[in-house]
Design a protein around this motif. Structure first.
Motif, short mmCIF file in Angstrom:
data_model
loop_
_atom_site.label_atom_id
_atom_site.label_comp_id
_atom_site.label_asym_id
_atom_site.label_seq_id
_atom_site.Cartn_x
_atom_site.Cartn_y
_atom_site.Cartn_z
N GLY A 173 0.80 -1.22 0.00
CA GLY A 173 0.00 0.00 0.00
C GLY A 173 0.83 1.26 0.00
O GLY A 173 0.35 2.31 0.40
N PHE A 174 2.07 1.17 -0.41
CA PHE A 174 2.98 2.33 -0.49
C PHE A 174 3.13 2.99 0.88
O PHE A 174 3.20 4.21 0.98
N GLU A 175 3.17 2.19 1.93
CA GLU A 175 3.12 2.76 3.27
C GLU A 175 4.34 3.61 3.61
O GLU A 175 4.24 4.53 4.43
N LYS A 176 5.50 3.34 2.99
CA LYS A 176 6.69 4.15 3.31
C LYS A 176 6.86 5.33 2.36
O LYS A 176 7.81 6.10 2.52
N MET A 177 5.99 5.43 1.38
CA MET A 177 6.14 6.55 0.45
C MET A 177 5.59 7.82 1.09
O MET A 177 4.56 7.80 1.77
N THR A 178 6.30 8.92 0.86
CA THR A 178 5.90 10.22 1.40
C THR A 178 5.69 11.19 0.25
O THR A 178 6.10 10.93 -0.90
N ALA A 179 5.07 12.32 0.55
CA ALA A 179 4.86 13.34 -0.47
C ALA A 179 6.21 13.80 -1.04
O ALA A 179 6.34 14.06 -2.25
N GLU A 180 7.21 13.89 -0.19
CA GLU A 180 8.53 14.35 -0.64
C GLU A 180 9.14 13.34 -1.62
O GLU A 180 9.69 13.72 -2.67
N LEU A 181 9.03 12.04 -1.30
CA LEU A 181 9.58 11.02 -2.20
C LEU A 181 8.83 11.01 -3.54
O LEU A 181 9.43 10.82 -4.60
N VAL A 182 7.51 11.20 -3.48
CA VAL A 182 6.73 11.25 -4.71
C VAL A 182 7.17 12.43 -5.58
O VAL A 182 7.30 12.32 -6.80
N ASP A 183 7.42 13.57 -4.95
CA ASP A 183 7.90 14.73 -5.72
C ASP A 183 9.23 14.43 -6.41
O ASP A 183 9.45 14.85 -7.55
N ILE A 184 10.10 13.72 -5.71
CA ILE A 184 11.39 13.36 -6.32
C ILE A 184 11.16 12.40 -7.49
O ILE A 184 11.76 12.54 -8.57
N GLU A 185 10.28 11.42 -7.27
CA GLU A 185 9.97 10.49 -8.37
C GLU A 185 9.44 11.22 -9.59
O GLU A 185 9.85 10.94 -10.73
N MET A 186 8.53 12.15 -9.36
CA MET A 186 7.97 12.89 -10.51
C MET A 186 9.07 13.66 -11.24
O MET A 186 9.11 13.68 -12.48
N ALA A 187 9.96 14.28 -10.47
CA ALA A 187 11.04 15.06 -11.08
C ALA A 187 12.00 14.16 -11.86
O ALA A 187 12.69 14.63 -12.77
N ALA A 188 12.06 12.89 -11.50
CA ALA A 188 12.96 11.95 -12.18
C ALA A 188 12.36 11.38 -13.46
O ALA A 188 13.02 10.66 -14.19
#
Ligand code: FEO
Ligand code: CA
Ligand code: CA
Length: 672
Positions: A173-188
């Protein structure tokens, strides 16, 4: 709140998406075609070509021709590499691979250096992105040693990118994912445009170039064609349905004759989320009619990423039309860093793989596209307007209007292009199509109605402008049952893929019908059960599995990049780049040139115009099935690493990094 039990493993979700035939079962498949095609009379007349004869007489007849496993003489001037798999890349002798760009490398003078333990979205937007895929080289002033390189960044692997994430998150359920990590993923994600120059043996990035640019899932874009401005692309944030926000899952692509870059949005469905957390095929409440059917057909929401957990537009319960704004071909002008990318809706919406373009003999522009899913289709777009070499601005409108067609492969060796045109055939309101916008938004549903041929995962569809033919790379389909084979997809449980060759009549790529044949059936020719079909000159190192990307060299020969994913143990060899003869005595003979480190896919082969440099993209090293290699296996690239490819320093703190390599020949000259 998300319930982790409702999340499937991402690979499983992908499998499910690809494997469940979503198109109607009454359409004739290519495998049916082959079986009926080669009649007894043809056999007796001896009129079959090499491929067809191999199909009839089995692999032993061909494999036995080169039982000693040595490469035969051919038109490729290199010594074949030995197949295998380990933690490094390998290249045919006499060549050099320079690491040109790695994930996190600076693209601008003020870009921070890569620090995997201190990543940020702001830094990533000034650095080379993750999981490089398609590559295109655009010469500056006609130079083969100075130009712009455009590279797609298809997706991210959270367990490989972030030191704090030790396992894939789609299983929990993506329990360790945070808004900050998602922002980095999007930027990548997205696209990198980079000026490069060759100085002596080496290529280097021009950091202070005015052209360098990062395009991401947040870059403002526009749309044109039948669905631009349509109600089904409207959102509260964009009532005009003309202001798209960003691009994602950019896989293979294309380069137009007027020097723009085409990037293909592939598995867009995987980025969408629902509060109900029902993966693949959920029908969000409040959506009726064709929209709900459309969601199901496209596997929306796919729940492959956590983005919708934090960003409303990736949650279909909050912004139900956002998925309709992805799944398109996007045109980017790399020579204008302020240009607004355009989503060309006339080319249809599906899991786009590749957008290779040519100018037809009558001046119209033709774009070939695959839809990468099991049982999905091959498409062609033909522009209404004609290419004008002296009017680039007009050329940049050519993909706005034209005819999108889908392929039906018949058993008589003919392939028919079925036009996807509103108010013709079954594409009428009774069946849920109220306009051409509905036809292109729901191109899969429209193709279903016309009886297109369900293929074994169409990836690149590569025209060869030297010999005038077109190659369809079908990567695999292990879910095709024996009663589902057809002449174009002739193997049940097709674990290794095949390549179809299409021939337009008199070189007319806009013709209604082409001829087709199977060029090769992939896999080990020494194992009869595999059912491989190669030219008998094929060596024990030369055969491959899962063809994905391709390019054509100046001599009209194919270079095939493979992607076996986690199934590489079936072949015991890493993915790589294979030169493949397309004509003459050695037609259908592959030859291994380069292979990637464990867990990687090879993407984006691209030659400079002089044939002197070959760029390749090594995607997700250390990922697929890396646990299976003893001494290497671990779920995270940060956990007890035993390799640091492409940084060979054993004390390196770097994980294996997706990278673009520039391959040159010792002493210079053409690659082969
Ligand atoms: Fe992104 Fe179909 O490969
Ligand atoms: Ca691909
Ligand atoms: Ca692939």
């Amino acid at each position: 709140m998300a319930n982790s039990d409702n999340f499937r493993n991402r690979a499983a979700a992908c499998e499910a998406h690809d494997d469940i035939p979503r198109s109607p079962g009454d359409a004739e498949t290519i495998g049916d075609v082959i079986a009926r095609r080669y009649s007894r009379r043809e056999m007796m007349r001896g009129t079959l070509g090499v491929t067809a004869a191999a199909a009839l007489f089995g692999p032993a007849a061909f494999a036995a021709g080169n039982a000693n496993g040595e490469a035969a003489p051919d038109r490729f001037d290199f010594t074949e590499l030995e197949a295998g798999i380990d933690t490094d890349h390998h290249l045919a002798p006499g060549y050099r691979a320079q690491v040109l760009l790695r994930w996190g490398d600076p693209l601008f003078p003020d870009a921070p250096g890569f620090n995997p333990s201190g990543q940020s979205a702001a830094a990533q937007l000034k650095q080379f992105g993750y999981n490089n895929d398609y590559i295109a080289f655009f010469p500056i002033d006609g130079s083969a040693t100075h130009g712009l390189l455009c590279i797609n960044h298809e997706y991210t692997n959270e367990e490989l990118m972030f030191p704090a994430i030790e396992e894939r998150q789609d299983t929990s359920g993506f329990e360790k994912m945070t808004a900050e990590l998602v922002d980095i993923e999007m930027a990548a994600h997205g696209v990198s445009i980079v000026e490069i120059r060759r100085e002596g043996e080496d290529w280097r990035v021009v950091l202070d170039s005015k052209f360098n640019r990062r395009i991401s899932p947040a870059t403002p874009m526009t749309a044109d064609g039948p669905a631009a401005g349509d109600r089904r692309l409207q959102t509260d944030a964009d009532p005009s349905a003309m202001s798209m926000i960003g691009t994602l899952n950019n896989c293979a692509g294309g380069r137009t004759p007027w020097n723009t870059y085409l990037t293909a949005e592939e598995n867009f469905h995987g980025y969408f989320w629902t509060n109900e957390c029902v993966p693949g095929g959920a029908r969000p409440k409040g959506l009726g009619g064709n929209q709900a059917e459309s969601y199901k057909r496209y596997g929306i929401p796919g729940l492959w990423q956590a983005w919708g957990k934090f960003i409303d537009r990736f949650n279909v319960d909050k912004v139900p039309n956002e998925p309709n704004r992805f799944g398109w071909i996007v045109e980017i002008d790399p020579f204008d860093p302020n240009s607004v990318p355009v989503k060309h809706t006339a080319l249809g919406r599906f899991c786009h793989e590749g957008a290779e373009t040519l100018v037809n003999k009558d001046g119209r522009v033709v774009v070939y596209c695959g839809d990468d899913g099991r049982g999905e289709y091959v498409y062609r777009f033909v522009s209404n307007g004609r290419y004008d070499p002296d009017n680039r601005a007009a050329n940049m409108k050519l993909l706005s209007e034209g005819t999108l067609s889908v392929a039906r492969f018949d058993a008589d060796g003919k392939e028919h292009w079925l036009p996807l045109v509103f108010d013709e055939q079954w594409l009428i309101p009774y069946f849920g199509f109220y306009s051409q916008a509905d036809v292109v938004i729901d191109a899969r549903l429209a193709a279903d109605k016309l009886g297109a041929t369900r293929m074994d995962r169409p990836e690149d569809v590569q025209p060869n402008t030297v010999n005038g033919r077109v190659y369809v790379l079908l990567t695999n389909n292990v879910r095709r049952k024996s009663d589902q084979v057809d002449t174009a997809n002739p193997r049940p449980d097709n674990a290794f893929g095949h390549i179809i060759e299409m021939t337009p009549p008199e070189g007319d790529h806009a013709a209604d019908s082409f001829a087709w044949d199977i060029l090769v059936q992939c896999g080990d020719p020494a194992i009869a059960e595999v059912g491989a079909r190669w030219n008998p000159a094929t060596s024990k190192n030369g055969w491959f599995a899962s063809p994905d990307n391709a390019c054509v060299d100046a001599d009209g020969r194919l270079w095939i990049a493979t992607d076996q994913g986690e199934s590489w143990p079936r072949t015991g060899r890493a993915d790589g780049l294979y030169a493949l003869e397309t004509d003459g005595e050695f037609k259908g003979t592959p030859k291994l040139f380069f292979r990637v480190p464990i867990g990687a896919e090879l993407c984006g082969p691209c030659f400079t115009p002089d044939g002197g440099t070959l760029f390749v993209a090594v995607q997700r090293p250390g990922a697929d099935g890396a646990e299976a290699l003893i001494g290497f296996g671990r779920p995270s690239t940060f956990k007890d690493p035993v390799t640091h490819w492409p940084d060979p320093d054993p004390d390196s703190k770097m994980p294996p990094r997706p990278s673009v390599l520039a391959i040159t020949k010792d002493g210079g000259g053409k690659i082969a």
